[in-house]
Design a protein around this motif. Structure first.
Motif, short mmCIF file in Angstrom:
data_model
loop_
_atom_site.label_atom_id
_atom_site.label_comp_id
_atom_site.label_asym_id
_atom_site.label_seq_id
_atom_site.Cartn_x
_atom_site.Cartn_y
_atom_site.Cartn_z
N UNK A 1 52.29 39.33 4.12
CA UNK A 1 50.65 39.38 4.14
C UNK A 1 50.24 38.21 3.11
N UNK A 2 49.41 37.29 3.47
CA UNK A 2 48.93 36.20 2.67
C UNK A 2 47.44 36.15 2.29
N UNK A 3 46.66 36.97 3.33
CA UNK A 3 45.40 37.19 2.66
C UNK A 3 44.41 36.25 3.63
N UNK A 4 44.04 35.23 3.18
CA UNK A 4 42.81 34.34 3.77
C UNK A 4 43.38 33.56 4.93
N UNK A 5 42.81 33.29 6.11
CA UNK A 5 43.07 32.53 7.18
C UNK A 5 43.68 31.17 6.69
N UNK A 6 42.71 30.29 5.85
CA UNK A 6 43.29 29.01 5.62
C UNK A 6 44.62 29.03 4.92
N UNK B 1 49.24 35.01 11.72
CA UNK B 1 48.65 35.94 12.61
C UNK B 1 47.31 36.12 11.77
N UNK B 2 46.10 36.04 12.62
CA UNK B 2 44.82 35.95 11.93
C UNK B 2 44.03 37.44 12.85
N UNK C 1 43.68 40.32 5.80
CA UNK C 1 45.12 40.71 5.71
C UNK C 1 45.95 39.57 6.59
N UNK C 2 45.43 38.34 7.03
CA UNK C 2 46.26 37.43 7.58
C UNK C 2 47.54 37.39 7.19
N UNK C 3 48.49 37.30 7.97
CA UNK C 3 49.78 37.10 7.56
C UNK C 3 50.68 36.11 8.22
N UNK C 4 51.95 35.92 7.85
CA UNK C 4 53.20 35.50 8.69
C UNK C 4 54.00 36.58 9.54
N UNK C 5 54.19 36.76 10.60
CA UNK C 5 55.18 37.58 11.37
C UNK C 5 56.21 36.84 11.52
#
Length: 393
Positions: free
Chosen positions: A330-335, A354-355, A363-367
């Motif tokens: 989980x990174x957080x923001x879309x940008x 993933x957004x 909770x945008x994230x890398x999957x």
């Protein structure tokens, strides 16, 4: 034109919020190492969990199926499209994954999305109370909506909240629906408790095991088999485009449930059957999954999962603790998420961002999707790329 202008404005709004989706084009078969848009990459994007999509036994089975049955089915299952390949596969599926219910029978579909729509619209309707986990896949959400049932959403994996909702319901028919492995978190549903609640309240329990079938349980029989569950209330959904490495899906349940779906499920009745060659390839994959090679691939995948969890814990971002091949960061923001994905892409790593609306806002994230085709060297490259990206962020 006004209509086109409204669409242009909507697309611009998506882009401004970092929500535009873009396709990438694979030039080679699905694998850990691929050529995508003309570039060689290490792919952590697919659901090919056992690395079977390009396995020689499956590709030969697909070719053999095409030689034997042709390229297409020619019609719906009820109007000439049901081949011997489909019939054999349904028998094999009932034996492979049917240990959870008496008199098991399977019904095959062209896609997992269609199987989920079919199961929910056939088993639920007006007057039915349908209880759905808040993180269920879009196909389950759409199936619930199309069923016209009274849909109630319970907090993710919260069986206490679900218990209260079931006890408060006086609906004559009830359906509980859940993913087995949640595709964006990698968590596993509390299936034993859900079976207990389904039996206590006389409800169907519809379990979508798209991301567990072939990977979890003894001989890859799935999440229900892993939990050693058996109940006449279970309706089990599995797909073939992930760990199985092919295409299609199936519903496995008591023979009466399947006969009802065959007679009443519109997504089954009113669509062309999947190519028989695909069913023939799935049969070959099931044999491989249940054998020694399948077991070896699951062991290797488990080791990769353990190593990836260690790697992600050492990053500056927040991993979700997942025991499965789905490893979210989980990174957080879309940008910020898009920027990190771009950094990894520059290092030759394809890790999708993933957004929303796929995941909740913020909770945008890398999957990171792992495959038995990956090596520990691939994970070392991923770790180094994440370190570089973290230092430059």
């Amino acid at each position: 034109m006004f209509l086109l202008d409204t669409l242009h404005e909507g697309l611009a709004g998506l882009d401004a919020r970092g929500l535009t989706r873009r396709r990438r084009t694979a030039d080679t078969p699905c694998a850990a190492h691929m050529t995508v848009d003309g570039r060689e990459i290490v792919g952590f994007a697919s659901n090919d969990y056992l690395g079977l999509a390009a396995h020689p036994r499956l590709t030969e089975a697909m070719a053999e199926g095409a030689r034997r049955y042709g390229a297409g089915s020619g019609g719906s299952h009820l109007l000439g499209g049901h081949s011997r390949a489909h019939a054999l596969l349904e028998d094999e599926l009932a034996a492979f994954a049917g240990g959870f219910v008496d008199a098991p029978r399977a019904l095959t579909f062209s896609t997992g999305y269609m199987s989920n729509l079919a199961a929910l619209t056939a088993l639920a309707g007006r007057g039915t109370a349908l209880f759905s986990d808040e993180l269920n896949h879009a196909s389950l959400i759409d199936g619930a909506r199309l069923s016209r049932a009274d849909v109630q959403i319970y907090p993710h994996a919260d069986t206490e909240a679900l218990t209260a909702m079931l006890e408060a319901s006086d609906a004559p028919a009830k359906v509980i629906v859940t993913d087995a492995v949640f595709s964006m978190d990698g968590s596993i549903a509390p299936l034993a408790r859900l079976v207990e609640l389904a039996e206590r309240h006389g409800a169907w329990l519809v379990v979508d095991d798209a991301h567990g079938f072939g990977v979890l349980g003894p001989r890859g029989r799935g999440a229900v088999a892993q939990a050693a569950l058996r109940s006449p209330h279970l309706v089990y959904l599995c797909t073939f485009g992930k760990a199985v490495g092919a295409a299609g899906a199936a519903v496995i349940a008591h023979e009466t449930v399947i006969e009802w779906m065959l007679q009443r499920a519109r997504p089954y009745i009113f669509t062309t059957a999947a190519p028989p060659a695909a069913a023939h390839a799935v049969s070959a994959s099931l044999a491989l999954i249940a054998g020694e090679e399948g077991e070896a691939r699951r062991r290797h995948l488990a080791a990769l999962i353990a190593r990836t969890r260690e790697i992600l814990q050492r990053t500056r971002w927040r991993p979700i603790d997942s025991p499965t091949a789905v490893q979210p960061l989980v990174i957080g923001g879309n940008d910020e998420t898009l920027a990190l994905a771009a950094c990894l892409d520059a290092d030759g790593m394809w890790v999708p961002a993933i957004r929303p609306p796929t995941v909740p806002a913020g909770t945008s994230r890398l999957r990171i999707s792992l495959s038995a085709a990956h090596s520990f060297d691939d994970l070392a490259r991923l770790q180094a790329a994440l370190v570089r990206a973290g230092e430059s962020a």
